[in-house]
Write a protein that holds these residues in place. Sequence first.
Motif, PDB file in Angstrom:
ATOM      1  N   SER A 150      50.799  15.294  68.438  1.00 24.00           N
ATOM      2  CA  SER A 150      50.020  15.178  69.662  1.00 24.00           C
ATOM      3  C   SER A 150      50.699  14.232  70.660  1.00 24.00           C
ATOM      4  N   GLU A 151      51.214  13.118  70.161  1.00 24.43           N
ATOM      5  CA  GLU A 151      51.919  12.157  71.021  1.00 24.43           C
ATOM      6  C   GLU A 151      53.202  12.769  71.581  1.00 24.43           C
ATOM      7  N   ILE A 152      53.907  13.541  70.770  1.00 27.38           N
ATOM      8  CA  ILE A 152      55.132  14.207  71.223  1.00 27.38           C
ATOM      9  C   ILE A 152      54.800  15.216  72.315  1.00 27.38           C
ATOM     10  N   ASP A 153      53.735  15.993  72.126  1.00 29.85           N
ATOM     11  CA  ASP A 153      53.322  16.966  73.139  1.00 29.85           C
ATOM     12  C   ASP A 153      52.970  16.277  74.457  1.00 29.85           C
ATOM     13  N   TYR A 154      52.257  15.155  74.369  1.00 25.11           N
ATOM     14  CA  TYR A 154      51.890  14.403  75.570  1.00 25.11           C
ATOM     15  C   TYR A 154      53.149  13.902  76.281  1.00 25.11           C
ATOM     16  N   ALA A 155      54.088  13.375  75.525  1.00 25.87           N
ATOM     17  CA  ALA A 155      55.331  12.869  76.114  1.00 25.87           C
ATOM     18  C   ALA A 155      56.093  13.996  76.815  1.00 25.87           C
ATOM     19  N   LYS A 156      56.098  15.177  76.229  1.00 25.29           N
ATOM     20  CA  LYS A 156      56.782  16.324  76.851  1.00 25.29           C
ATOM     21  C   LYS A 156      56.089  16.742  78.143  1.00 25.29           C
ATOM     22  N   ARG A 157      54.751  16.707  78.159  1.00 24.83           N
ATOM     23  CA  ARG A 157      54.022  17.032  79.391  1.00 24.83           C
ATOM     24  C   ARG A 157      54.338  16.022  80.491  1.00 24.83           C
ATOM     25  N   ILE A 158      54.388  14.734  80.110  1.00 28.53           N
ATOM     26  CA  ILE A 158      54.722  13.690  81.079  1.00 28.53           C
ATOM     27  C   ILE A 158      56.150  13.902  81.590  1.00 28.53           C
ATOM     28  N   GLU A 159      57.064  14.201  80.678  1.00 29.02           N
ATOM     29  CA  GLU A 159      58.448  14.444  81.080  1.00 29.02           C
ATOM     30  C   GLU A 159      58.520  15.593  82.087  1.00 29.02           C
ATOM     31  N   TYR A 160      57.838  16.691  81.797  1.00 28.76           N
ATOM     32  CA  TYR A 160      57.833  17.822  82.716  1.00 28.76           C
ATOM     33  C   TYR A 160      57.235  17.418  84.065  1.00 28.76           C
ATOM     34  N   SER A 161      56.138  16.666  84.030  1.00 27.56           N
ATOM     35  CA  SER A 161      55.506  16.219  85.281  1.00 27.56           C
ATOM     36  C   SER A 161      56.459  15.381  86.114  1.00 27.56           C
ATOM     37  N   ILE A 162      57.169  14.488  85.457  1.00 30.30           N
ATOM     38  CA  ILE A 162      58.118  13.629  86.175  1.00 30.30           C
ATOM     39  C   ILE A 162      59.228  14.472  86.794  1.00 30.30           C
ATOM     40  N   LEU A 163      59.791  15.386  86.030  1.00 32.41           N
ATOM     41  CA  LEU A 163      60.906  16.195  86.516  1.00 32.41           C
ATOM     42  C   LEU A 163      60.509  17.161  87.626  1.00 32.41           C
TER      43      LEU A 163
END
Length: 171
Positions: A5-18
């Motif tokens: 779940s934490e990994i998925d959240y981090a990936k969503r944040i990464e996508y949002s930033i990019l």
Amino acid sequence: KETQSEIDYAKRIEYSILSQDSILGLEEIERELKLQNVIKNADNNKSKSNKNVSATKNCLTYIIDGFIVKVGKNNLQNEALLDEASRTDLWLHVKDYHSSFVIIKTENKPVPDSVILTSSEICAYRSEAQNGSKVQVDYTLKKFVKKPPKSRPGSVIYTDYSTIIVTPNSH
């Protein structure tokens, strides 16, 4: 499960930033991360006026090789950028012409020549020398930029600078 779940959240944040095209969007992500206690909420700008904070939100913002570069579009924005900059940030201005202030947020890291070059081209483009081909742009640490007492917005004096010659480019 919790780790995934934490990994998925981090990936969503990464996508949002990019996928952001403005600093305002990045600031919203930062606010989210602070609310989620992912990053520390250290508010060092309590003494800064709200006017300057809102003025800097309207500045042009670039991300060049991982460095945040902010460009004032008028004297008040230039002043706000200068007020917000840390002593180790780089400040740029076209020599002998009116121009935008450009601040390279260094986060105490050495700034590559390529970032200085691109930022200088932007600075030259955002100046009265915009149509020139060999424009001199001075740059120095913010700690060497001073506002003379009782001077008008956007007026500064500076020392300990270097000069780069560029062709203006809006990037």
